[in-house]
Design a protein around this motif. Structure first.
Motif, PDB file in Angstrom:
ATOM      1  N   GLY A  32      26.028  46.870  38.942  1.00 39.16           N
ATOM      2  CA  GLY A  32      26.233  48.095  38.191  1.00 39.16           C
ATOM      3  C   GLY A  32      25.936  47.932  36.725  1.00 39.16           C
ATOM      4  N   ARG A  33      26.061  49.035  36.014  1.00 38.30           N
ATOM      5  CA  ARG A  33      25.727  49.033  34.586  1.00 38.30           C
ATOM      6  C   ARG A  33      26.801  48.354  33.741  1.00 38.30           C
ATOM      7  N   LYS A  34      28.011  48.190  34.316  1.00 38.34           N
ATOM      8  CA  LYS A  34      29.062  47.437  33.627  1.00 38.34           C
ATOM      9  C   LYS A  34      30.049  46.906  34.647  1.00 38.34           C
ATOM     10  N   LEU A  35      30.772  45.897  34.227  1.00 38.48           N
ATOM     11  CA  LEU A  35      31.837  45.286  35.017  1.00 38.48           C
ATOM     12  C   LEU A  35      33.148  45.683  34.347  1.00 38.48           C
ATOM     13  N   ILE A  36      34.145  46.070  35.124  1.00 38.34           N
ATOM     14  CA  ILE A  36      35.444  46.475  34.584  1.00 38.34           C
ATOM     15  C   ILE A  36      36.515  45.613  35.235  1.00 38.34           C
ATOM     16  N   ALA A  37      37.255  44.871  34.409  1.00 36.34           N
ATOM     17  CA  ALA A  37      38.362  44.039  34.893  1.00 36.34           C
ATOM     18  C   ALA A  37      39.653  44.673  34.413  1.00 36.34           C
ATOM     19  N   ARG A  38      40.478  45.130  35.350  1.00 35.76           N
ATOM     20  CA  ARG A  38      41.718  45.841  35.039  1.00 35.76           C
ATOM     21  C   ARG A  38      42.895  44.999  35.515  1.00 35.76           C
ATOM     22  N   GLY A  58      34.864  35.720  37.165  1.00 30.89           N
ATOM     23  CA  GLY A  58      36.108  34.972  37.018  1.00 30.89           C
ATOM     24  C   GLY A  58      36.567  34.880  35.570  1.00 30.89           C
ATOM     25  N   ALA A  59      35.639  34.659  34.655  1.00 33.23           N
ATOM     26  CA  ALA A  59      35.996  34.546  33.236  1.00 33.23           C
ATOM     27  C   ALA A  59      36.577  35.848  32.703  1.00 33.23           C
ATOM     28  N   VAL A  60      35.970  36.967  33.073  1.00 30.57           N
ATOM     29  CA  VAL A  60      36.458  38.262  32.594  1.00 30.57           C
ATOM     30  C   VAL A  60      37.822  38.588  33.225  1.00 30.57           C
ATOM     31  N   ARG A 102      30.310  55.415  39.613  1.00 26.95           N
ATOM     32  CA  ARG A 102      31.088  55.184  40.837  1.00 26.95           C
ATOM     33  C   ARG A 102      31.619  53.750  40.834  1.00 26.95           C
ATOM     34  N   PRO A 103      32.941  53.550  40.899  1.00 25.80           N
ATOM     35  CA  PRO A 103      33.473  52.182  40.908  1.00 25.80           C
ATOM     36  C   PRO A 103      33.180  51.478  42.238  1.00 25.80           C
ATOM     37  N   ILE A 104      32.796  50.220  42.128  1.00 25.08           N
ATOM     38  CA  ILE A 104      32.543  49.398  43.305  1.00 25.08           C
ATOM     39  C   ILE A 104      33.495  48.206  43.205  1.00 25.08           C
ATOM     40  N   PHE A 105      34.516  48.187  44.056  1.00 31.12           N
ATOM     41  CA  PHE A 105      35.527  47.121  44.036  1.00 31.12           C
ATOM     42  C   PHE A 105      34.867  45.828  44.510  1.00 31.12           C
ATOM     43  N   CYS A 106      34.769  44.852  43.615  1.00 31.78           N
ATOM     44  CA  CYS A 106      34.025  43.646  43.962  1.00 31.78           C
ATOM     45  C   CYS A 106      34.853  42.368  43.932  1.00 31.78           C
ATOM     46  N   ALA A 107      35.996  42.349  43.241  1.00 27.33           N
ATOM     47  CA  ALA A 107      36.769  41.108  43.172  1.00 27.33           C
ATOM     48  C   ALA A 107      38.233  41.405  42.873  1.00 27.33           C
ATOM     49  N   ALA A 108      39.075  40.469  43.298  1.00 28.71           N
ATOM     50  CA  ALA A 108      40.507  40.518  42.986  1.00 28.71           C
ATOM     51  C   ALA A 108      40.917  39.129  42.532  1.00 28.71           C
ATOM     52  N   SER A 109      41.814  39.084  41.573  1.00 27.94           N
ATOM     53  CA  SER A 109      42.241  37.811  41.010  1.00 27.94           C
ATOM     54  C   SER A 109      43.746  37.837  40.787  1.00 27.94           C
ATOM     55  N   GLN A 110      44.350  36.681  40.869  1.00 22.95           N
ATOM     56  CA  GLN A 110      45.759  36.529  40.491  1.00 22.95           C
ATOM     57  C   GLN A 110      45.863  35.280  39.635  1.00 22.95           C
ATOM     58  N   SER A 111      46.603  35.390  38.543  1.00 17.23           N
ATOM     59  CA  SER A 111      46.709  34.298  37.579  1.00 17.23           C
ATOM     60  C   SER A 111      48.157  33.985  37.242  1.00 17.23           C
ATOM     61  N   THR A 112      48.411  32.718  36.980  1.00 17.87           N
ATOM     62  CA  THR A 112      49.677  32.264  36.410  1.00 17.87           C
ATOM     63  C   THR A 112      49.355  31.804  34.995  1.00 17.87           C
ATOM     64  N   LEU A 113      50.148  32.287  34.043  1.00 14.37           N
ATOM     65  CA  LEU A 113      49.894  31.981  32.642  1.00 14.37           C
ATOM     66  C   LEU A 113      51.149  31.444  31.987  1.00 14.37           C
ATOM     67  N   THR A 160      45.995  29.862  30.602  1.00 17.24           N
ATOM     68  CA  THR A 160      45.985  29.956  32.058  1.00 17.24           C
ATOM     69  C   THR A 160      46.431  28.630  32.652  1.00 17.24           C
ATOM     70  N   VAL A 161      47.361  28.696  33.588  1.00 17.03           N
ATOM     71  CA  VAL A 161      47.818  27.526  34.322  1.00 17.03           C
ATOM     72  C   VAL A 161      47.029  27.410  35.628  1.00 17.03           C
ATOM     73  N   GLU A 162      46.788  28.584  36.249  1.00 10.32           N
ATOM     74  CA  GLU A 162      46.109  28.604  37.549  1.00 10.32           C
ATOM     75  C   GLU A 162      45.591  30.008  37.796  1.00 10.32           C
ATOM     76  N   TYR A 163      44.435  30.101  38.467  1.00 14.97           N
ATOM     77  CA  TYR A 163      44.023  31.426  38.929  1.00 14.97           C
ATOM     78  C   TYR A 163      43.204  31.325  40.201  1.00 14.97           C
ATOM     79  N   LYS A 164      43.240  32.412  40.946  1.00 15.35           N
ATOM     80  CA  LYS A 164      42.506  32.518  42.203  1.00 15.35           C
ATOM     81  C   LYS A 164      41.634  33.762  42.097  1.00 15.35           C
ATOM     82  N   LEU A 165      40.414  33.634  42.592  1.00 14.35           N
ATOM     83  CA  LEU A 165      39.473  34.740  42.540  1.00 14.35           C
ATOM     84  C   LEU A 165      38.888  34.957  43.922  1.00 14.35           C
TER      85      LEU A 165
END
Length: 162
Positions: free
Chosen positions: A115-121, A79-81, A145-156, A102-107
């Motif tokens: 994996g060997r690294k986490l990528i937040a795009r 969530g932080a990343v 190999r990318p492993i889709f693990c989370a989705a987030s939406q934020s209001t800023l 950040t005003v609000e976010y959902k994760l």
């Protein structure tokens, strides 16, 4: 790493990228300086790998320090990343000498973050005068190999003073 809009479109298809007006020609230096000043990202070892208009990518190498009891990246770290990636994607489009909060976010955690690294795009969905909205996809990277693990939406929110 500076990327062009054409390179950014390879990350996200062109039809998914709204057209945004960059208000600060020096946005990248401002955004990267803000990221570098963020103690939490420095503490966990996160690195901003992409900073382009309306787009930000942050990578976090695997470390036992950011895991939970089963060895997955901790959900709070995911969530932080994601929150930072969304914030900085929006910050690329904000006026000079402003800050982003950040005003609000959902994760949504959809699979164990491994994996060997986490990528937040992150990418901006709407850049408003005061409020902006961004979306972030988070991937683990197992053997390239990318492993889709989370989705987030934020209001800023763009603020002049804190």
């Amino acid at each position: 790493m500076t990327i062009t809009l054409a390179e950014a479109e390879r990350l996200l298809p062109a039809h998914d990228l709204p057209e945004f007006r960059v208000q600060d020609p020096d946005f990248e230096a401002r955004v990267r300086a803000s990221f570098d000043a963020q103690a939490i990202m420095r503490t966990i070892g996160a690195v901003m790998t992409v900073c382009a208009p309306g787009i930000c990518e942050i990578e976090l190498p695997w470390s036992e320090m950011v895991t939970q009891q089963d060895g997955f990246y901790h959900g709070g770290i995911v969530g932080a990343v994601a929150d930072s990636a969304c914030g900085y994607a929006c910050h690329t489009l904000m006026r000079p000498q402003t800050r982003v909060l950040t005003v609000e976010y959902k994760l949504n955690l959809m699979a164990p973050a491994v994996g060997r690294k986490l990528i937040a795009r992150a990418r901006v969905l709407r850049s408003g005068r005061t409020l902006s909205v961004a979306q972030c996809d988070v991937f683990g990277d197992r053997d390239g190999r990318p492993i889709f693990c989370a989705a987030s939406q934020s209001t800023l929110i763009e603020v002049s003073e804190i």
